[in-house]
Design a protein around this motif. Structure first.
Motif, PDB file in Angstrom:
ATOM      1  N   ALA A 234      -1.608 -18.424 -82.000  1.00 41.01           N
ATOM      2  CA  ALA A 234      -2.777 -19.075 -82.593  1.00 41.01           C
ATOM      3  C   ALA A 234      -2.776 -18.795 -84.092  1.00 41.01           C
ATOM      4  O   ALA A 234      -2.540 -17.651 -84.527  1.00 41.01           O
ATOM      5  N   VAL A 235      -3.045 -19.843 -84.871  1.00 45.40           N
ATOM      6  CA  VAL A 235      -2.941 -19.741 -86.334  1.00 45.40           C
ATOM      7  C   VAL A 235      -4.318 -20.002 -86.939  1.00 45.40           C
ATOM      8  O   VAL A 235      -4.873 -21.099 -86.813  1.00 45.40           O
ATOM      9  N   LEU A 236      -4.867 -18.991 -87.603  1.00 44.19           N
ATOM     10  CA  LEU A 236      -6.156 -19.112 -88.294  1.00 44.19           C
ATOM     11  C   LEU A 236      -5.896 -19.015 -89.787  1.00 44.19           C
ATOM     12  O   LEU A 236      -5.353 -18.022 -90.273  1.00 44.19           O
ATOM     13  N   ILE A 237      -6.267 -20.093 -90.532  1.00 44.33           N
ATOM     14  CA  ILE A 237      -6.107 -20.110 -91.988  1.00 44.33           C
ATOM     15  C   ILE A 237      -7.482 -19.915 -92.611  1.00 44.33           C
ATOM     16  O   ILE A 237      -8.380 -20.740 -92.419  1.00 44.33           O
ATOM     17  N   GLU A 238      -7.645 -18.814 -93.354  1.00 42.28           N
ATOM     18  CA  GLU A 238      -8.922 -18.501 -93.995  1.00 42.28           C
ATOM     19  C   GLU A 238      -8.775 -18.631 -95.512  1.00 42.28           C
ATOM     20  O   GLU A 238      -7.821 -18.114 -96.109  1.00 42.28           O
ATOM     21  N   GLY A 239      -9.745 -19.338 -96.117  1.00 40.00           N
ATOM     22  CA  GLY A 239      -9.793 -19.425 -97.577  1.00 40.00           C
ATOM     23  C   GLY A 239     -10.790 -18.425 -98.124  1.00 40.00           C
ATOM     24  O   GLY A 239     -11.880 -18.248 -97.564  1.00 40.00           O
ATOM     25  N   HIS A 240     -10.435 -17.704 -99.211  1.00 39.94           N
ATOM     26  CA  HIS A 240     -11.296 -16.678 -99.822  1.00 39.94           C
ATOM     27  C   HIS A 240     -11.374 -16.908-101.333  1.00 39.94           C
ATOM     28  O   HIS A 240     -10.423 -17.383-101.959  1.00 39.94           O
ATOM     29  N   THR A 241     -12.491 -16.572-101.926  1.00 38.99           N
ATOM     30  CA  THR A 241     -12.674 -16.679-103.384  1.00 38.99           C
ATOM     31  C   THR A 241     -13.200 -15.354-103.912  1.00 38.99           C
ATOM     32  O   THR A 241     -13.548 -14.445-103.130  1.00 38.99           O
ATOM     33  N   ASP A 242     -13.286 -15.248-105.226  1.00 35.62           N
ATOM     34  CA  ASP A 242     -13.980 -14.097-105.808  1.00 35.62           C
ATOM     35  C   ASP A 242     -15.466 -14.431-105.871  1.00 35.62           C
ATOM     36  O   ASP A 242     -15.907 -15.455-105.317  1.00 35.62           O
ATOM     37  N   ASN A 243     -16.225 -13.598-106.561  1.00 39.76           N
ATOM     38  CA  ASN A 243     -17.685 -13.821-106.579  1.00 39.76           C
ATOM     39  C   ASN A 243     -18.160 -14.566-107.823  1.00 39.76           C
ATOM     40  O   ASN A 243     -19.358 -14.664-108.079  1.00 39.76           O
ATOM     41  N   VAL A 244     -17.210 -15.109-108.594  1.00 41.50           N
ATOM     42  CA  VAL A 244     -17.603 -15.901-109.763  1.00 41.50           C
ATOM     43  C   VAL A 244     -18.039 -17.280-109.283  1.00 41.50           C
ATOM     44  O   VAL A 244     -17.283 -17.977-108.584  1.00 41.50           O
ATOM     45  N   PRO A 245     -19.250 -17.706-109.612  1.00 41.13           N
ATOM     46  CA  PRO A 245     -19.741 -19.009-109.113  1.00 41.13           C
ATOM     47  C   PRO A 245     -18.860 -20.162-109.583  1.00 41.13           C
ATOM     48  O   PRO A 245     -18.321 -20.146-110.699  1.00 41.13           O
ATOM     49  N   TYR A 246     -18.733 -21.142-108.696  1.00 42.87           N
ATOM     50  CA  TYR A 246     -17.959 -22.336-109.048  1.00 42.87           C
ATOM     51  C   TYR A 246     -18.791 -23.160-110.023  1.00 42.87           C
ATOM     52  O   TYR A 246     -19.911 -23.571-109.716  1.00 42.87           O
ATOM     53  N   GLY A 247     -18.226 -23.409-111.232  1.00 41.72           N
ATOM     54  CA  GLY A 247     -19.029 -24.008-112.289  1.00 41.72           C
ATOM     55  C   GLY A 247     -18.885 -25.510-112.415  1.00 41.72           C
ATOM     56  O   GLY A 247     -19.747 -26.168-113.011  1.00 41.72           O
ATOM     57  N   GLU A 248     -17.818 -26.073-111.865  1.00 44.35           N
ATOM     58  CA  GLU A 248     -17.628 -27.509-112.037  1.00 44.35           C
ATOM     59  C   GLU A 248     -18.495 -28.290-111.063  1.00 44.35           C
ATOM     60  O   GLU A 248     -18.826 -27.824-109.989  1.00 44.35           O
ATOM     61  N   LYS A 249     -18.813 -29.504-111.468  1.00 43.18           N
ATOM     62  CA  LYS A 249     -19.610 -30.372-110.620  1.00 43.18           C
ATOM     63  C   LYS A 249     -18.696 -31.405-109.994  1.00 43.18           C
ATOM     64  O   LYS A 249     -17.585 -31.618-110.437  1.00 43.18           O
ATOM     65  N   GLY A 250     -19.157 -32.041-108.965  1.00 50.84           N
ATOM     66  CA  GLY A 250     -18.356 -33.064-108.316  1.00 50.84           C
ATOM     67  C   GLY A 250     -18.346 -32.846-106.816  1.00 50.84           C
ATOM     68  O   GLY A 250     -19.385 -32.586-106.202  1.00 50.84           O
ATOM     69  N   LEU A 251     -17.127 -32.871-106.197  1.00 57.38           N
ATOM     70  CA  LEU A 251     -17.023 -32.764-104.746  1.00 57.38           C
ATOM     71  C   LEU A 251     -17.244 -31.348-104.237  1.00 57.38           C
ATOM     72  O   LEU A 251     -17.541 -31.153-103.064  1.00 57.38           O
ATOM     73  N   ILE A 252     -17.065 -30.380-105.093  1.00 64.02           N
ATOM     74  CA  ILE A 252     -17.224 -28.974-104.687  1.00 64.02           C
ATOM     75  C   ILE A 252     -18.618 -28.489-105.069  1.00 64.02           C
ATOM     76  O   ILE A 252     -19.046 -28.637-106.218  1.00 64.02           O
ATOM     77  N   LYS A 253     -19.294 -27.905-104.108  1.00 63.30           N
ATOM     78  CA  LYS A 253     -20.651 -27.422-104.362  1.00 63.30           C
ATOM     79  C   LYS A 253     -20.673 -25.943-104.737  1.00 63.30           C
ATOM     80  O   LYS A 253     -21.474 -25.525-105.576  1.00 63.30           O
ATOM     81  N   ASN A 254     -19.808 -25.147-104.090  1.00 63.31           N
ATOM     82  CA  ASN A 254     -19.841 -23.703-104.330  1.00 63.31           C
ATOM     83  C   ASN A 254     -18.521 -23.071-103.873  1.00 63.31           C
ATOM     84  O   ASN A 254     -17.601 -23.776-103.424  1.00 63.31           O
ATOM     85  N   ASN A 255     -18.425 -21.780-103.993  1.00 59.72           N
ATOM     86  CA  ASN A 255     -17.206 -21.069-103.610  1.00 59.72           C
ATOM     87  C   ASN A 255     -16.878 -21.229-102.116  1.00 59.72           C
ATOM     88  O   ASN A 255     -15.712 -21.263-101.727  1.00 59.72           O
ATOM     89  N   TRP A 256     -17.906 -21.286-101.334  1.00 58.33           N
ATOM     90  CA  TRP A 256     -17.683 -21.433 -99.891  1.00 58.33           C
ATOM     91  C   TRP A 256     -17.014 -22.792 -99.619  1.00 58.33           C
ATOM     92  O   TRP A 256     -16.068 -22.889 -98.833  1.00 58.33           O
ATOM     93  N   ASP A 257     -17.531 -23.792-100.252  1.00 56.61           N
ATOM     94  CA  ASP A 257     -16.959 -25.138-100.108  1.00 56.61           C
ATOM     95  C   ASP A 257     -15.508 -25.151-100.602  1.00 56.61           C
ATOM     96  O   ASP A 257     -14.623 -25.719 -99.964  1.00 56.61           O
ATOM     97  N   LEU A 258     -15.267 -24.502-101.744  1.00 62.97           N
ATOM     98  CA  LEU A 258     -13.915 -24.450-102.305  1.00 62.97           C
ATOM     99  C   LEU A 258     -12.952 -23.736-101.357  1.00 62.97           C
ATOM    100  O   LEU A 258     -11.830 -24.187-101.129  1.00 62.97           O
TER     101      LEU A 258
END
Length: 325
Positions: A234-258
């Motif tokens: 079984a293959v689980l792919i997890e995406g992780h970010t740092d805690n710097v807020p995502y600043g660009e606007k558009g299709l991405i709302k936040n780090n979780w979305d990214l």
């Protein structure tokens, strides 16, 4: 009646009225008959003698009477002694009979109680034997269940050992396939029965992007070739970010979305390999909420921005055995 006859009759009456045994009574009666005979003989002799002779005979008779009187006295004493002995014997017999009756009653009561106690002990013994038999049956059943469980545990241990060996071989195969990328933001580890492939974002994405670059694609494709040869993983792919807020606007709302979009991008590359079952793949975004380093430093934030591919052996066989235990 003469005095002598009265004496004889008195002796006979005394002996006849006394409570003696048949043997003694017969002896006294025989003595009485003898005395009567002697008395008749004496009177006969008296009548056939002269005056002087009669005097002599009277003296002889008186002597005999005295002798008889003495014998009578002795007989009375003997009879009294026999009566006393008889009365004592009878009292002793009556006491013995009464005591025997009481003892018999006591013995019967004691025997009845002993019998009741014996029956109660036998009943309790039967209960204990039945309980012991039931316990032995339960023990036998438990023994069989234990043997079956031991067999399943042995099977489970064997399966786990085989899984561990397989995961170790998988880890070695992935390390070999990604040897050109290790040290460039890519690590391969085996822990807790799983294989963890961690790829930092600098290997895969441009800053703020979820499009996989060429170098990153090469790494993902190389990983996919190994996964295609291990279809029971079984293959689980997890995406992780740092805690710097995502600043660009558009299709991405936040780090979780990214983080979710980046995990999905890796899954899309892996699905291009038809040897990998699609139902083995899962994409998940963890955002900034599962850091592996300190977000207060540049190096720490770089480590936190990553893709983790978690490879887990399918545990259907293990789950089945666990459910049977």
């Amino acid at each position: 009646m003469s005095f002598k006859n009265q004496c004889i009759a008195l002796i006979i009456a005394i002996f006849a009225s006394s409570c003696v045994s048949p043997k003694i009574y017969k002896e006294l009666k025989d003595n009485n008959s003898t005395l009567k005979s002697e008395n008749a003989e004496l009177f006969s002799q008296l009548e056939g003698t002269s005056g002087n002779a009669q005097e002599v005979n009277v003296q002889q008779l008186n002597a005999k009477i005295d002798k008889l009187t003495s014998a009578r006295t002795k007989a009375e004493m003997d009879l009294a002694g026999v009566k006393i002995s008889y009365d004592r014997l009878k009292d002793s017999y009556d006491a013995l009979a009464e005591n025997s009756s009481e003892n018999l009653t006591e013995n019967l009561e004691r025997n009845r109680k002993l019998l009741a106690q014996l029956e109660e002990k036998e009943r309790l013994l039967n209960q204990k034997e039945q309980a012991l038999e039931a316990k032995e049956k339960r023990l036998q059943i438990a023994q069989l269940e234990l043997e079956a469980s031991s067999q399943r545990v042995a099977e489970l241990e064997s399966i786990i050992a085989a899984k561990d060996a397989k995961m170790s071989a998988l880890k070695d195969a992935i390390s070999a396939a990604l040897s050109n990328f290790e040290g460039n933001g890519l690590t391969v580890e085996q822990r807790d029965g799983k294989v963890y492939v961690s790829m930092e974002n600098k290997l895969l994405f441009a800053s703020g992007s979820w499009d996989v670059n060429e170098r990153g694609r090469e790494a993902v494709v190389a990983l996919g070739k190994v996964l295609g040869d291990n279809k029971e993983i079984a293959v689980l792919i997890e995406g992780h970010t740092d805690n710097v807020p995502y600043g660009e606007k558009g299709l991405i709302k936040n780090n979780w979305d990214l983080s979710t979009k980046r995990a999905t991008a890796i899954v899309n590359i892996l699905t291009e390999n038809n040897n990998i079952p699609k139902d083995n793949l899962t994409a998940a975004g963890r955002g900034e909420y599962a850091p592996i380093s300190d977000n207060t430093t540049t190096e720490g934030r770089a480590k936190n921005r990553r893709i983790e591919v978690i490879l887990t052996p399918k545990l259907d066989e293990i789950s089945k055995l666990l459910n049977e235990m």
